[in-house]
Design a protein around this motif. Structure first.
Motif, PDB file in Angstrom:
ATOM      1  N   GLY A  49      11.063  17.107  -4.656  1.00  0.00           N
ATOM      2  CA  GLY A  49      10.009  16.180  -4.252  1.00  0.00           C
ATOM      3  C   GLY A  49       9.866  15.026  -5.224  1.00  0.00           C
ATOM      4  N   TRP A  50       9.930  15.336  -6.512  1.00  0.00           N
ATOM      5  CA  TRP A  50       9.824  14.308  -7.543  1.00  0.00           C
ATOM      6  C   TRP A  50      10.953  13.294  -7.403  1.00  0.00           C
ATOM      7  CZ3 TRP A  50       8.675  15.932 -13.267  1.00  0.00           C
ATOM      8  CH2 TRP A  50       8.059  14.871 -13.932  1.00  0.00           C
ATOM      9  N   PHE A  51      12.164  13.790  -7.191  1.00  0.00           N
ATOM     10  CA  PHE A  51      13.318  12.919  -7.013  1.00  0.00           C
ATOM     11  C   PHE A  51      13.105  11.969  -5.830  1.00  0.00           C
ATOM     12  CE2 PHE A  51      17.225  12.217  -4.571  1.00  0.00           C
ATOM     13  CZ  PHE A  51      17.922  11.437  -5.473  1.00  0.00           C
ATOM     14  N   PHE A  52      12.621  12.529  -4.710  1.00  0.00           N
ATOM     15  CA  PHE A  52      12.446  11.696  -3.524  1.00  0.00           C
ATOM     16  C   PHE A  52      11.306  10.693  -3.685  1.00  0.00           C
ATOM     17  CE2 PHE A  52      15.285  14.643  -1.328  1.00  0.00           C
ATOM     18  CZ  PHE A  52      16.079  13.722  -0.670  1.00  0.00           C
ATOM     19  N   TYR A  53      10.290  11.018  -4.471  1.00  0.00           N
ATOM     20  CA  TYR A  53       9.259  10.014  -4.751  1.00  0.00           C
ATOM     21  C   TYR A  53       9.884   8.797  -5.437  1.00  0.00           C
ATOM     22  CZ  TYR A  53       4.872  12.374  -3.526  1.00  0.00           C
ATOM     23  OH  TYR A  53       3.826  12.942  -2.847  1.00  0.00           O
ATOM     24  N   LEU A  65      13.083   7.940  -5.465  1.00  0.00           N
ATOM     25  CA  LEU A  65      14.031   7.311  -4.551  1.00  0.00           C
ATOM     26  C   LEU A  65      13.296   6.427  -3.541  1.00  0.00           C
ATOM     27  CD1 LEU A  65      16.915   6.983  -3.483  1.00  0.00           C
ATOM     28  CD2 LEU A  65      16.510   9.011  -2.064  1.00  0.00           C
ATOM     29  N   ASN A  66      12.218   6.945  -2.956  1.00  0.00           N
ATOM     30  CA  ASN A  66      11.447   6.165  -1.989  1.00  0.00           C
ATOM     31  C   ASN A  66      10.832   4.929  -2.640  1.00  0.00           C
ATOM     32  OD1 ASN A  66      12.058   8.032  -0.039  1.00  0.00           O
ATOM     33  ND2 ASN A  66      10.057   8.996  -0.029  1.00  0.00           N
ATOM     34  N   LEU A  67      10.347   5.070  -3.859  1.00  0.00           N
ATOM     35  CA  LEU A  67       9.774   3.929  -4.578  1.00  0.00           C
ATOM     36  C   LEU A  67      10.841   2.848  -4.767  1.00  0.00           C
ATOM     37  CD1 LEU A  67       7.127   2.993  -6.017  1.00  0.00           C
ATOM     38  CD2 LEU A  67       8.178   3.817  -8.124  1.00  0.00           C
ATOM     39  N   PHE A  88       0.825  -1.209   0.000  1.00  0.00           N
ATOM     40  CA  PHE A  88       0.000   0.000   0.000  1.00  0.00           C
ATOM     41  C   PHE A  88       0.861   1.261   0.000  1.00  0.00           C
ATOM     42  CE2 PHE A  88      -3.664  -2.650   0.862  1.00  0.00           C
ATOM     43  CZ  PHE A  88      -4.617  -2.003   0.102  1.00  0.00           C
ATOM     44  N   LEU A  89       1.976   1.248   0.693  1.00  0.00           N
ATOM     45  CA  LEU A  89       2.894   2.393   0.625  1.00  0.00           C
ATOM     46  C   LEU A  89       3.447   2.553  -0.784  1.00  0.00           C
ATOM     47  CD1 LEU A  89       4.872   2.072   3.966  1.00  0.00           C
ATOM     48  CD2 LEU A  89       3.268   3.868   3.324  1.00  0.00           C
ATOM     49  N   TRP A  90       3.810   1.447  -1.415  1.00  0.00           N
ATOM     50  CA  TRP A  90       4.339   1.463  -2.781  1.00  0.00           C
ATOM     51  C   TRP A  90       3.311   2.081  -3.732  1.00  0.00           C
ATOM     52  CZ3 TRP A  90       3.636  -0.511  -7.692  1.00  0.00           C
ATOM     53  CH2 TRP A  90       4.748  -0.609  -8.509  1.00  0.00           C
ATOM     54  N   ILE A  91       2.057   1.655  -3.597  1.00  0.00           N
ATOM     55  CA  ILE A  91       0.985   2.206  -4.431  1.00  0.00           C
ATOM     56  C   ILE A  91       0.829   3.705  -4.155  1.00  0.00           C
ATOM     57  CG2 ILE A  91      -1.514   2.173  -4.825  1.00  0.00           C
ATOM     58  CD1 ILE A  91      -1.364  -0.901  -4.306  1.00  0.00           C
ATOM     59  N   GLY A  92       0.944   4.103  -2.897  1.00  0.00           N
ATOM     60  CA  GLY A  92       0.872   5.519  -2.551  1.00  0.00           C
ATOM     61  C   GLY A  92       1.947   6.337  -3.243  1.00  0.00           C
ATOM     62  N   TYR A  93       3.154   5.801  -3.320  1.00  0.00           N
ATOM     63  CA  TYR A  93       4.231   6.503  -4.035  1.00  0.00           C
ATOM     64  C   TYR A  93       3.923   6.602  -5.531  1.00  0.00           C
ATOM     65  CZ  TYR A  93       7.176   6.485   0.118  1.00  0.00           C
ATOM     66  OH  TYR A  93       7.677   6.690   1.376  1.00  0.00           O
ATOM     67  N   ILE A  94       3.319   5.575  -6.092  1.00  0.00           N
ATOM     68  CA  ILE A  94       2.915   5.633  -7.500  1.00  0.00           C
ATOM     69  C   ILE A  94       1.922   6.776  -7.711  1.00  0.00           C
ATOM     70  CG2 ILE A  94       1.681   4.412  -9.348  1.00  0.00           C
ATOM     71  CD1 ILE A  94       4.510   3.381  -8.923  1.00  0.00           C
ATOM     72  N   PHE A  95       0.950   6.905  -6.799  1.00  0.00           N
ATOM     73  CA  PHE A  95      -0.009   8.012  -6.888  1.00  0.00           C
ATOM     74  C   PHE A  95       0.695   9.366  -6.762  1.00  0.00           C
ATOM     75  CE2 PHE A  95      -3.531   5.038  -5.329  1.00  0.00           C
ATOM     76  CZ  PHE A  95      -3.997   4.822  -6.615  1.00  0.00           C
ATOM     77  N   GLY A  96       1.666   9.455  -5.865  1.00  0.00           N
ATOM     78  CA  GLY A  96       2.422  10.698  -5.709  1.00  0.00           C
ATOM     79  C   GLY A  96       3.196  11.056  -6.967  1.00  0.00           C
ATOM     80  N   ILE A  97       3.800  10.053  -7.596  1.00  0.00           N
ATOM     81  CA  ILE A  97       4.528  10.279  -8.850  1.00  0.00           C
ATOM     82  C   ILE A  97       3.562  10.694  -9.945  1.00  0.00           C
ATOM     83  CG2 ILE A  97       5.831   9.104 -10.673  1.00  0.00           C
ATOM     84  CD1 ILE A  97       7.189   7.483  -8.367  1.00  0.00           C
ATOM     85  N   ALA A  98       2.391  10.055  -9.990  1.00  0.00           N
ATOM     86  CA  ALA A  98       1.382  10.435 -11.000  1.00  0.00           C
ATOM     87  C   ALA A  98       0.958  11.883 -10.800  1.00  0.00           C
ATOM     88  CB  ALA A  98       0.174   9.500 -10.900  1.00  0.00           C
ATOM     89  N   ARG A  99       0.795  12.287  -9.538  1.00  0.00           N
ATOM     90  CA  ARG A  99       0.449  13.685  -9.252  1.00  0.00           C
ATOM     91  C   ARG A  99       1.533  14.614  -9.773  1.00  0.00           C
ATOM     92  NH1 ARG A  99       2.065  17.480  -5.758  1.00  0.00           N
ATOM     93  NH2 ARG A  99       0.581  19.073  -5.118  1.00  0.00           N
TER      94      ARG A  99
END
Length: 110
Positions: free
Chosen positions: A69-73, A75-77, A40-51
């Motif tokens: 912020g984009w870079f850290f999305y 990196l976190n993914l 679910f966290l992984w999916i959340g990062y996908i949504f953040g990247i899509a945003r």
């Protein structure tokens, strides 16, 4: 200001994942980890990247903090993906350890 708060939140998560990865690698067990939670966290990062992609295509607010912020999305993914791979490795190690324990117990009872 909104991009700064988002970037700081992602940075805090980004600093936490290496600790989780290290603990997963060193512990060599999946006990206490939740793949469901990580997915679910992984999916959340996908949504953040899509945003971020949508924000980028709109062309608004494209400053240093936006790109940070984009870079850290991303990196976190990548970091959570590594932790998920370690989860599967550790599940296999747990199965091997459990099988060895079962063999030892059977031999002791024989």
């Amino acid at each position: 200001m909104l991009d700064l708060l988002e970037a700081l939140m992602i940075l805090c998560f980004g600093l936490s994942w290496p600790i989780s990865i290290y603990r997963s690698y060193v512990s060599r067990t999946a006990k206490g980890k939740s793949l469901f939670f990580e997915v679910f966290l992984w999916i959340g990062y996908i949504f953040g990247i899509a945003r971020k992609f949508l924000q980028y295509s709109g062309g608004s607010g494209l400053n240093f903090i936006f790109y940070l912020g984009w870079f850290f999305y991303f990196l976190n993914l990548a970091e959570i993906t590594v932790d998920m791979v370690l989860y599967f490795r550790n599940v296999k190690l747990d199965q091997i350890a459990d099988a060895q324990t079962t063999v030892i117990m059977v031999e002791e009872n024989s």
